[in-house]
Design an enzyme around this catalytic site. Structure first.
Site, short mmCIF file in Angstrom:
data_model
loop_
_atom_site.label_atom_id
_atom_site.label_comp_id
_atom_site.label_asym_id
_atom_site.label_seq_id
_atom_site.Cartn_x
_atom_site.Cartn_y
_atom_site.Cartn_z
N CYS A 2 0.83 -1.21 0.00
CA CYS A 2 0.00 0.00 0.00
C CYS A 2 0.86 1.25 0.00
CB CYS A 2 -0.86 0.03 1.25
SG CYS A 2 -1.78 -1.46 1.55
N ARG A 29 4.46 0.36 -6.56
CA ARG A 29 4.54 -0.50 -5.38
C ARG A 29 3.57 -1.68 -5.47
NH1 ARG A 29 6.51 2.60 -0.63
NH2 ARG A 29 5.21 1.29 0.68
N TRP A 76 -3.22 -2.59 -1.31
CA TRP A 76 -2.86 -3.94 -1.75
C TRP A 76 -3.53 -4.86 -0.73
CZ3 TRP A 76 0.22 -8.14 -0.06
CH2 TRP A 76 0.69 -9.00 -1.07
N ASN A 102 -1.24 1.74 6.25
CA ASN A 102 -0.42 0.65 5.72
C ASN A 102 -0.06 -0.24 6.90
OD1 ASN A 102 -0.40 1.93 3.30
ND2 ASN A 102 1.79 2.37 3.25
N GLY A 103 -0.07 -1.54 6.70
CA GLY A 103 0.30 -2.46 7.79
C GLY A 103 -0.83 -3.42 8.08
N GLU A 483 17.54 -16.91 -10.05
CA GLU A 483 17.11 -15.54 -10.34
C GLU A 483 16.46 -15.45 -11.73
OE1 GLU A 483 16.53 -13.02 -8.71
OE2 GLU A 483 16.67 -11.31 -10.02
N LYS A 487 12.64 -14.24 -12.32
CA LYS A 487 12.29 -13.12 -13.21
C LYS A 487 11.21 -13.54 -14.20
CE LYS A 487 13.51 -10.55 -11.39
NZ LYS A 487 14.29 -10.34 -10.24
N GLU A 490 7.71 -14.24 -12.44
CA GLU A 490 6.97 -13.14 -11.81
C GLU A 490 6.39 -12.16 -12.82
OE1 GLU A 490 9.21 -10.73 -9.04
OE2 GLU A 490 10.99 -10.83 -10.27
N HIS A 506 18.24 -35.86 -10.31
CA HIS A 506 17.58 -36.48 -9.16
C HIS A 506 16.08 -36.18 -9.15
CE1 HIS A 506 21.41 -37.75 -7.55
NE2 HIS A 506 21.88 -36.56 -7.87
N LYS A 605 6.04 -4.09 -4.65
CA LYS A 605 7.46 -3.79 -4.71
C LYS A 605 8.13 -3.94 -3.35
CE LYS A 605 11.28 -2.49 -6.55
NZ LYS A 605 11.98 -3.58 -7.24
#
Ligand code: F6R
Length: 610
Positions: A2, A29, A76, A102-103, A483, A487, A490, A506, A605
């Site tokens: 948020c 964000r 969010w 926010n939180g 990584e 990328k 996402e 394996h 973000k």
């Protein structure tokens, strides 16, 4: 996560356009709904909706609201679906108080039952709404007194901004675990969760600490604690330019940030290398030679891409300093019993400096007696401020949700740290000089690696419709495989897995067929021959191979369907180059699939909740 912005001014300017522009700056964000509340002559008026800030702007254009004080929010969703009703600001029963948050309020259910029991009516499913009803119920002559009294009942994390129709021009701000800062203008003040929201109006910011309450009016601001004692907080200057948060001709921030990497890596190195002595100057670490010599083990805590950088860092630090390193997911580490081990240095790696799990892991490490340093990009962020010392990345604001330039700067900073610790732990001069030289060459090599983009774009066309992809690497390039897979998944929503190349047999080898693209990160290094054997295993099962290897390295012939060659550098630093084609591949695949590259679904973000 948020975003918050608030504004109060002396009446020369309307608040609404300032709030809308600020919300636009916070879009990166990640959010699902947006809203604002303005003080009109006698009332508070809110406008909100599920969807983008552009929708809120259109709503305001259809039904304008005028006023010089207001608060706004991008949400969010955590508690309650992303609907218009659940969007912030929330108001009390009489619509005299409005609040953005926010939180997470952990005891929201208990508070809600108690408040409903005393006659409050709730209009939303959110945890946040409990706060505004609590303030409505709380005693006090001023809004700040009522906010302080209300927060005494709250368990959880918050950054809040609150207004009351009965105290025109005033915004009360409080922080506990969720970042908020104040912006200082002339006869106008701002509150924001992130400096980018207010940068076009002021560069002077005050970072609030946990427990702080700030009171803003058009002509002054002050910060107090829960006992109403005045607290002095430093005013800092934001050093980066507005340009850094604009697209400047690029289609997406991710594309811009990938392209910026020669400069951002240069910026991480700037002023820190002494080539002929083979040392790194890292004064911000605040480590004396005696403290440095006393380090017996290192624990790295981080999340996501920063955790991948930590895995690369383990190879670098162990090779250069012989100090054993463990790398922990911050979210796991924080809930494990911490064993007090004298001589432990903990390194928290975080682009944003606000990731809740990393922050708590770092606090847990400190509680167990460890010294803590931060590798952080955002100056003045909570992790930076709570560390005993650290290394700023100086990569500039990273706006694209998918982290790119922060990753290469994190590894560069870990290279500097390895050199620093190596010097203190007996790494010979020639080896230090060689590494310092290799570090200094990186910006040029990164620029050359970016020249692969046309080849990667062609490759992306062949991979854009693959349902799955496998990324394999070994040694210091295994984290690059992780990584690369992160990328891709996402931003393009293609399922991708990163695996140690030899571990593939394996289990994951069962997935390989002619439809499975397998991307090998295989620069010419100590394990190259081993990785080539792993390629043969994939080839034998009909897999399609892309090899990221080194310029001048022997031809892979028919083994790989595609080869992308990066310049040669020290093996330990190769991830800074090998990751670049993978960033570009993810970017172009996502563009071809029509995905929202800078705002991938469900992602935020800066993850300030656990
Ligand atoms: C991936 C990504 C995330 C972050 C993670 C940690 O592209 O951006 O995985 O790396 O959320 O964030 P910071 O580094 O801000 O602590």
């Amino acid at each position: 996560m948020c975003g918050i912005i608030g504004y109060t001014g002396d009446g020369r300017r309307e608040a609404a356009p300032i709030l809308i522009a600020g919300l636009g700056r916070l879009e990166y964000r990640g959010y699902d709904s947006a809203g604002l509340a303005l003080q009109t002559e006698h009332d508070l008026v809110t406008r909100k909706l599920a969807g983008r800030v552009a929708g809120l702007q259109a709503l305001l254009a259809r039904s304008p609201v005028h006023g010089a004080t207001g608060i706004a929010h991008t949400r969010w969703a955590t508690h309650g679906a992303p609907t218009t009703r659940n969007a912030h600001p929330h108001v009390d029963c009489r619509e005299r108080i409005a609040l953005v948050h926010n939180g997470i309020i952990e005891n929201a259910d208990a508070l809600r039952s108690a408040l409903e029991g005393t006659g409050h009516t709730f209009g939303t499913e959110t945890d946040t709404e409990t706060l505004v009803h609590l303030i409505e119920d709380s005693p006090g002559d001023t809004l700040e007194a009522r906010v302080i009294a209300a927060l005494g009942h709250v368990v959880g994390t918050y950054g809040i901004a609150v207004m009351s129709a009965d105290e025109p021009g005033k915004i009360v701000v409080a922080r506990q675990g969720s970042p908020v800062l104040l912006g200082i203008g002339e006869d106008e003040y701002f509150v924001a969760s992130d400096a980018s929201a207010i940068l076009e109006h002021t560069r002077s910011v005050v970072h609030l600490d946990d427990g702080d309450i700030a009171v803003l009016t058009p002509d002054a601001y002050h910060v107090i604690d829960r006992e109403s004692h005045v607290q002095l907080r430093a005013v800092n200057d934001v050093t980066w330019d507005l340009d850094a948060i604009e697209l400047n001709g690029y289609a997406h921030f991710m594309q811009k940030e990938i392209a910026e990497q020669p400069d951002t890596v240069r910026s991480t190195l700037r002023g820190r290398l002494v080539l002929d002595e083979g040392i790194a100057r890292l004064n911000g670490l605040n480590l004396s030679p005696t403290e440095c010599a006393a380090i017996r083990r290192i624990t790295i805590v981080a999340c996501g891409t920063s955790w991948h950088a930590g895995l690369v860092g383990r190879h670098i630090i162990e090779a250069l300093s012989q100090i054993p390193v463990t790398v922990e997911y911050a979210s796991e580490y924080r809930y494990r019993r911490q064993l007090a081990q004298p001589g432990t240095l903990t390194i928290a790696i975080s682009q944003s400096g606000e990731t809740a799990d990393t922050l708590e892991a770092m606090r847990a490490a400190r509680a167990a007696g460890s010294r803590v340093i931060g590798l952080v990009n955002v100056v003045g962020s909570t992790i930076a401020r709570e560390s005993d010392g650290g290394i700023y990345l100086h990569a500039g604001p990273e706006i694209g949700v998918a982290s790119t330039k922060a990753f290469t700067s994190q590894i560069t900073a870990l290279g500097l740290l390895g050199l620093y610790l190596g010097n203190e732990h007996g790494l010979p001069l020639e080896e230090r000089q060689e590494l310092a030289c290799r570090l200094a060459q990186l910006p040029t090599l990164v620029a050359r690696t970016l020249e692969l983009e046309p080849q990667v774009r062609v490759l992306a066309e062949q991979f854009a419709h693959a349902p799955n992809a496998l990324y394999l690497g070994r040694g210091v390039n295994f984290p690059v495989a992780l990584e690369g897979a992160l990328k891709l998944k996402e931003i393009s929503y293609i399922h991708a897995e990163g695996y140690p190349a030899a571990e593939m047999k394996h289990g994951p080898i069962a997935l390989i067929d002619a439809n499975m693209p397998v991307i090998f990160v295989a620069p010419a290094d100590e394990v190259y021959a081993k990785v080539v054997s792993n390629m043969q295993e994939v080839r034998a099962r009909g897999g399609r191979i892309v090899a990221i290897t080194t310029e001048g390295n022997g031809d892979l012939g028919t083994l790989a369907d595609h080869q992308l060659r990066v310049p040669a550098t020290a093996s330990l630093l190769s991830p800074i180059l090998t990751v670049i084609p993978l960033q570009l591949l993810a970017y172009h695949v996502a563009v071809l699939r029509g995905c929202d590259v800078d705002r991938p679904r469900n992602l935020a973000k800066s993850v300030t909740v656990e």
